[in-house]
Motif scaffolding. Structure first.
Motif, mmCIF file in Angstrom:
data_model
loop_
_atom_site.group_PDB
_atom_site.id
_atom_site.type_symbol
_atom_site.label_atom_id
_atom_site.label_comp_id
_atom_site.label_asym_id
_atom_site.label_seq_id
_atom_site.Cartn_x
_atom_site.Cartn_y
_atom_site.Cartn_z
ATOM 1 N N GLU A 144 18.159 -70.296 -102.823
ATOM 2 C CA GLU A 144 17.189 -71.222 -103.461
ATOM 3 C C GLU A 144 15.496 -70.444 -103.564
ATOM 4 O O GLU A 144 15.128 -70.888 -104.846
ATOM 5 N N GLU A 147 15.644 -68.119 -105.748
ATOM 6 C CA GLU A 147 15.686 -68.175 -107.240
ATOM 7 C C GLU A 147 14.553 -68.561 -107.915
ATOM 8 O O GLU A 147 13.858 -68.022 -108.720
ATOM 9 N N SER A 199 21.178 -75.852 -124.276
ATOM 10 C CA SER A 199 21.064 -77.125 -123.520
ATOM 11 C C SER A 199 21.911 -78.373 -123.853
ATOM 12 O O SER A 199 22.759 -78.123 -125.091
ATOM 13 N N CYS A 255 9.414 -73.555 -114.553
ATOM 14 C CA CYS A 255 10.943 -73.123 -115.110
ATOM 15 C C CYS A 255 10.968 -73.368 -113.536
ATOM 16 O O CYS A 255 11.396 -72.350 -112.922
ATOM 17 N N THR A 257 14.992 -73.695 -110.576
ATOM 18 C CA THR A 257 15.574 -74.062 -110.513
ATOM 19 C C THR A 257 16.715 -74.986 -110.473
ATOM 20 O O THR A 257 16.002 -76.238 -110.928
ATOM 21 N N TYR A 258 17.892 -74.496 -110.904
ATOM 22 C CA TYR A 258 19.035 -75.959 -111.251
ATOM 23 C C TYR A 258 18.671 -76.773 -109.692
ATOM 24 O O TYR A 258 19.099 -78.121 -109.941
ATOM 25 N N ARG A 259 18.804 -76.565 -108.822
ATOM 26 C CA ARG A 259 18.695 -77.578 -107.384
ATOM 27 C C ARG A 259 17.661 -78.480 -107.341
ATOM 28 O O ARG A 259 17.325 -79.877 -107.543
ATOM 29 N N GLN A 261 15.325 -78.951 -110.675
ATOM 30 C CA GLN A 261 15.776 -80.440 -111.587
ATOM 31 C C GLN A 261 16.500 -80.497 -110.778
ATOM 32 O O GLN A 261 16.300 -82.207 -111.936
ATOM 33 N N LYS A 262 17.545 -80.890 -110.957
ATOM 34 C CA LYS A 262 18.888 -81.895 -110.374
ATOM 35 C C LYS A 262 17.699 -83.071 -109.282
ATOM 36 O O LYS A 262 17.278 -84.508 -109.310
#
Length: 312
Positions: A144, A147, A199, A255, A257-259, A261-262
């Motif tokens: 994380e 990234e 998306s 921008c 990371t996926y983590r 964003q969640k």
């Protein structure tokens, strides 16, 4: 002619003791004659209460039946033989049960030892699993961070209409036009890379990767300052990017990371349901704030949101 019989002489008992002889009175001739009898009495005519005793007759050979002694012995021998066979069969079954119990006991002992062995293995696996979870968590945190660092120079521009034949140069021109509207000098040379991503809502956000973090922070500060000084209808929109399309708002964000964003999605849901006024991200970190003058709360994981729910 009748024959007269004279009565037999009566013997007078003699006693050696004179005292005894004196106590006995002499027997007269008249009393002696009372003991005479002319003839023998008929005993059949004398009434009596004596009944004849009836004995159980012996049923033997005299009644035409054989002796049961040999038959009883033969029956007893047969019964004994049957009982011996049953006893032998019972002993065989008991021996078989003993053997089965012995085998069962051995099996139980083996299973018990295996069970203890499995418990030891399970405990070892649980310890290894705990260590693996810690290592995985550590690796995820490191990933994380890497990234997040790789995205530290990028921004995401959402709700920009897509045109046919779109190129990277055309996208760079859109970013330069946005900088002009924000009074920020954005040169094409400061853009390291630019592209669209897919998306779920088919909006296809634009990812802009600048050469430095300073350039990225400069753009983000300019967007916040511009939107803060404008009304809702005059905030950043497609007209500021000089796009020939219906007027639509444009959103600029880091921008993530996926983590992250969640986590940002969970934090915004918590903000709406618990009356928090502010929820934002800065340098890839999610923050919450209850009111204007309240301190900011850093959200590093989902457990931080759960703690806030428990405190309320």
């Amino acid at each position: 002619m009748p024959i007269n019989h004279s009565p037999p002489p009566i013997a007078v008992p003699t006693f050696s003791n004179s005292a005894s002889s004196e106590c006995l009175a002499p027997v007269s001739t008249h009393d002696a004659n009372l003991h005479q009898s002319l003839s023998a009495p008929d005993l059949s005519k004398i009434p009596t209460n004596i009944t004849e005793r009836k004995k159980r007759k012996f049923e033997g050979k005299e009644h035409g039946k054989e002796d049961t002694g040999p038959v009883t012995l033969s029956t007893f021998n047969t019964f004994s033989s049957v009982q011996e066979l049953r006893f032998e069969d019972l002993m065989e079954k008991i021996s078989s049960i003993i053997v089965q119990n012995t085998d069962l006991k051995h099996s139980v002992e083996v299973m018990s030892s295996k069970y203890d062995e499995f418990l030891g293995r399970i405990a070892s696996l649980e310890a290894e699993r705990t260590d693996d979870k810690k290592k995985i968590q550590l690796l995820e945190d490191k990933l994380e961070q890497l990234e997040r660092k790789s995205r530290s120079t990028g921004i995401e521009i959402r709700n920009v209409p897509k045109t046919d034949g779109e190129t990277k140069e055309g996208l760079c021109n859109l970013v330069v036009n946005m900088g002009t509207s924000l009074n920020i000098d954005i040169e094409s040379s400061k853009i390291k890379d630019i592209y669209r991503i897919k998306s779920k809502d088919n909006s296809h956000p634009i990812i802009v990767d600048f050469t430095t973090v300073v350039a990225k922070e400069k753009v983000m500060s300019g967007v916040k300052r511009f939107n803060k000084s404008k009304d809702r209808a005059a905030k950043l929109n497609t007209s500021h990017l000089k796009i020939n399309s219906p007027l639509a708002p444009i959103y600029v964000a880091e921008c993530l990371t996926y983590r992250t964003q969640k986590l940002f999605y969970i934090a915004r849901a918590f903000q709406r349901s618990h009356g928090y006024q502010f929820c934002w991200t800065a340098n890839g970190v999610v923050y919450l704030r209850k009111k204007v003058n309240d301190p900011q709360i850093r959200i590093s994981s989902k457990s931080d949101v759960e703690k806030l729910k428990c405190t309320k």
